[in-house]
Scaffold this motif. Structure first.
Motif, PDB file in Angstrom:
ATOM      1  N   THR A  19     -12.211  -6.992  -2.113  1.00  0.00           N
ATOM      2  CA  THR A  19     -11.567  -7.992  -2.962  1.00  0.00           C
ATOM      3  C   THR A  19     -10.506  -7.360  -3.853  1.00  0.00           C
ATOM      4  O   THR A  19      -9.506  -7.996  -4.170  1.00  0.00           O
ATOM      5  CB  THR A  19     -12.596  -8.742  -3.833  1.00  0.00           C
ATOM      6  N   CYS A  20     -10.703  -6.107  -4.239  1.00  0.00           N
ATOM      7  CA  CYS A  20      -9.694  -5.403  -5.042  1.00  0.00           C
ATOM      8  C   CYS A  20      -8.422  -5.215  -4.239  1.00  0.00           C
ATOM      9  O   CYS A  20      -7.317  -5.400  -4.762  1.00  0.00           O
ATOM     10  CB  CYS A  20     -10.225  -4.053  -5.508  1.00  0.00           C
ATOM     11  N   VAL A  21      -8.557  -4.848  -2.966  1.00  0.00           N
ATOM     12  CA  VAL A  21      -7.386  -4.667  -2.110  1.00  0.00           C
ATOM     13  C   VAL A  21      -6.666  -5.997  -1.948  1.00  0.00           C
ATOM     14  O   VAL A  21      -5.439  -6.069  -2.070  1.00  0.00           O
ATOM     15  CB  VAL A  21      -7.782  -4.080  -0.735  1.00  0.00           C
ATOM     16  N   PHE A  22      -7.422  -7.058  -1.703  1.00  0.00           N
ATOM     17  CA  PHE A  22      -6.829  -8.390  -1.557  1.00  0.00           C
ATOM     18  C   PHE A  22      -6.071  -8.772  -2.825  1.00  0.00           C
ATOM     19  O   PHE A  22      -4.919  -9.211  -2.764  1.00  0.00           O
ATOM     20  CB  PHE A  22      -7.918  -9.420  -1.259  1.00  0.00           C
ATOM     21  N   ALA A  28      -2.333  -9.619  -8.228  1.00  0.00           N
ATOM     22  CA  ALA A  28      -3.233  -9.990  -9.322  1.00  0.00           C
ATOM     23  C   ALA A  28      -3.931  -8.781  -9.932  1.00  0.00           C
ATOM     24  O   ALA A  28      -4.551  -8.891 -10.984  1.00  0.00           O
ATOM     25  CB  ALA A  28      -4.282 -10.982  -8.817  1.00  0.00           C
ATOM     26  N   TYR A  29      -3.826  -7.650  -9.289  1.00  0.00           N
ATOM     27  CA  TYR A  29      -4.541  -6.442  -9.703  1.00  0.00           C
ATOM     28  C   TYR A  29      -3.695  -5.240  -9.316  1.00  0.00           C
ATOM     29  O   TYR A  29      -3.069  -5.246  -8.263  1.00  0.00           O
ATOM     30  CB  TYR A  29      -5.903  -6.407  -8.993  1.00  0.00           C
ATOM     31  N   LEU A  30      -3.680  -4.243 -10.156  1.00  0.00           N
ATOM     32  CA  LEU A  30      -2.994  -2.987  -9.819  1.00  0.00           C
ATOM     33  C   LEU A  30      -3.997  -1.848  -9.876  1.00  0.00           C
ATOM     34  O   LEU A  30      -4.726  -1.710 -10.853  1.00  0.00           O
ATOM     35  CB  LEU A  30      -1.853  -2.716 -10.800  1.00  0.00           C
ATOM     36  N   PRO A  31      -4.054  -1.043  -8.839  1.00  0.00           N
ATOM     37  CA  PRO A  31      -4.979   0.090  -8.851  1.00  0.00           C
ATOM     38  C   PRO A  31      -4.512   1.153  -9.844  1.00  0.00           C
ATOM     39  O   PRO A  31      -3.323   1.256 -10.140  1.00  0.00           O
ATOM     40  CB  PRO A  31      -4.927   0.613  -7.415  1.00  0.00           C
ATOM     41  N   ASP A  32      -5.458   1.936 -10.345  1.00  0.00           N
ATOM     42  CA  ASP A  32      -5.065   3.028 -11.234  1.00  0.00           C
ATOM     43  C   ASP A  32      -4.333   4.092 -10.415  1.00  0.00           C
ATOM     44  O   ASP A  32      -4.268   4.023  -9.187  1.00  0.00           O
ATOM     45  CB  ASP A  32      -6.270   3.609 -11.975  1.00  0.00           C
ATOM     46  N   SER A  33      -3.752   5.055 -11.092  1.00  0.00           N
ATOM     47  CA  SER A  33      -2.902   6.042 -10.413  1.00  0.00           C
ATOM     48  C   SER A  33      -3.665   6.870  -9.382  1.00  0.00           C
ATOM     49  O   SER A  33      -3.099   7.232  -8.338  1.00  0.00           O
ATOM     50  CB  SER A  33      -2.230   6.963 -11.430  1.00  0.00           C
ATOM     51  N   ILE A  34      -4.921   7.131  -9.620  1.00  0.00           N
ATOM     52  CA  ILE A  34      -5.714   7.917  -8.664  1.00  0.00           C
ATOM     53  C   ILE A  34      -5.941   7.114  -7.388  1.00  0.00           C
ATOM     54  O   ILE A  34      -5.766   7.623  -6.280  1.00  0.00           O
ATOM     55  CB  ILE A  34      -7.047   8.358  -9.297  1.00  0.00           C
ATOM     56  N   LYS A  35      -6.314   5.839  -7.537  1.00  0.00           N
ATOM     57  CA  LYS A  35      -6.520   4.982  -6.361  1.00  0.00           C
ATOM     58  C   LYS A  35      -5.194   4.748  -5.631  1.00  0.00           C
ATOM     59  O   LYS A  35      -5.146   4.745  -4.409  1.00  0.00           O
ATOM     60  CB  LYS A  35      -7.118   3.639  -6.766  1.00  0.00           C
TER      61      LYS A  35
END
Length: 72
Positions: A19-22, A28-35
């Protein structure tokens, strides 16, 4: 998804929930720099491309996941 990887597979490879990838793909969501770095490695590109800072896909040529495991 690019490189024939599903959202679920990408999530597993970088240690995220699908769901995070979606949510990331739809803005709607941005991954942190490591991800983000890990996502770029899996997709064989650089984070600048994923962030929209570059127009052209850059293949860094370094596959960091087992393509055979996912039949890619």
């Amino acid at each position: 998804m690019r490189n024939g990887i599903t959202q679920k597979q990408l999530a597993e490879l970088v240690g995220m929930m699908a769901t995070c990838v979606f949510n990331w793909e739809r803005g709607a969501y941005l991954p942190d720099s490591i991800k983000l770095k890990k996502i770029a490695e899996v997709l064989r590109t650089i984070s600048s491309y994923l962030l929209g800072e570059l127009d052209d896909y850059i293949d860094n040529g370094v596959p960091s996941y087992d393509r055979d495991a996912y039949g890619i």
